[in-house]
Scaffold this active site. Sequence first.
Site, PDB file in Angstrom:
ATOM      1  N   ASP A 143      -0.812  61.780  86.719  1.00 25.22           N
ATOM      2  CA  ASP A 143       0.637  61.634  86.585  1.00 25.22           C
ATOM      3  C   ASP A 143       1.208  60.687  87.641  1.00 25.22           C
ATOM      4  OD1 ASP A 143       3.487  62.158  86.863  1.00 25.22           O
ATOM      5  OD2 ASP A 143       3.180  63.998  85.732  1.00 25.22           O
ATOM      6  N   SER A 179       5.919  59.825  83.661  1.00 23.49           N
ATOM      7  CA  SER A 179       5.695  61.108  82.994  1.00 23.49           C
ATOM      8  C   SER A 179       6.590  61.206  81.752  1.00 23.49           C
ATOM      9  CB  SER A 179       5.938  62.247  83.987  1.00 23.49           C
ATOM     10  OG  SER A 179       5.359  63.443  83.543  1.00 23.49           O
TER      11      SER A 179
END
Length: 282
Positions: free
Chosen positions: A159, A38
Amino acid sequence: MKSGLVLEGGAMRGLFTAGVLDVLMENNISFDSAVGVSAGAAFGVNLKSRQIGRVLRYNLRFAGKPYYASWKSWRRSGNLYAANFCYHVLPDKLDVFDKKTFQANPMNFWCVATDATTGEPVYHQLRDAGYLDLEWIRASSSIPFFAHPVAIGGHYYFDGGVSDSIPYDFLQKNNFDKKIVITTQPREYRKKQSLIFPLKKALLHQYPAVLKKLATRAEDYNAVLDDIEKDEDDGETFVIRPPFALNIGTLEDDKDELKRVYQVGYREAEKALPNLVAYLNK
């Protein structure tokens, strides 16, 4: 001795990481490999391109702009962070990412995404910082509910934090002798189940494997923290973390707050530097 660096995510808490990395670059601290998830990937790649100050600079420039990151962007596109602007227009035209230096730097850099079908982590090695690599970074940052999954090669990815919030096991499985971890939460922090998990359940029903991972994400994340702390206490791992909760919003537009979190990271890295050098040379 093979050294590996792990970079946790955390949206604008990642400015702490940016401060740490700038100190490392200023002091010519290098690693054989790095792996980010991320914001740890999106901000961390500047370590490989050796662009000191870039993360803070562009966040200060675009903080609060609806075309950068905003609920307006989310309502229009389903992505809290504007996909094309953040991952292509900005690095290609507005605050240019140094692809030449990135490619020449021998440090390997991986980012982690979550396969939307299996719920398992996928590690992609970034090689040229071209369009596809940037899409992998976008996938690594595409939080379910707050962003659409990213289509790459006929598969969809969310993610990396869904399946591997802190990719510490990547270093363990690949036999790194020196393990360095930068987290964005203080040592005493432990994750709790998301309050909006019931809403995610309703909206992400077409991704059952992802929902399964989200259901145990807090427990899985906390187990990794326990492993890291044990290895840290045993002298096997070196950790740089905030000394207190950073308390910065995901869509923070207060430039003083962005600078504050960056400076916390910068100061912590300065304090940790002598011990880090000793650990790497031991």
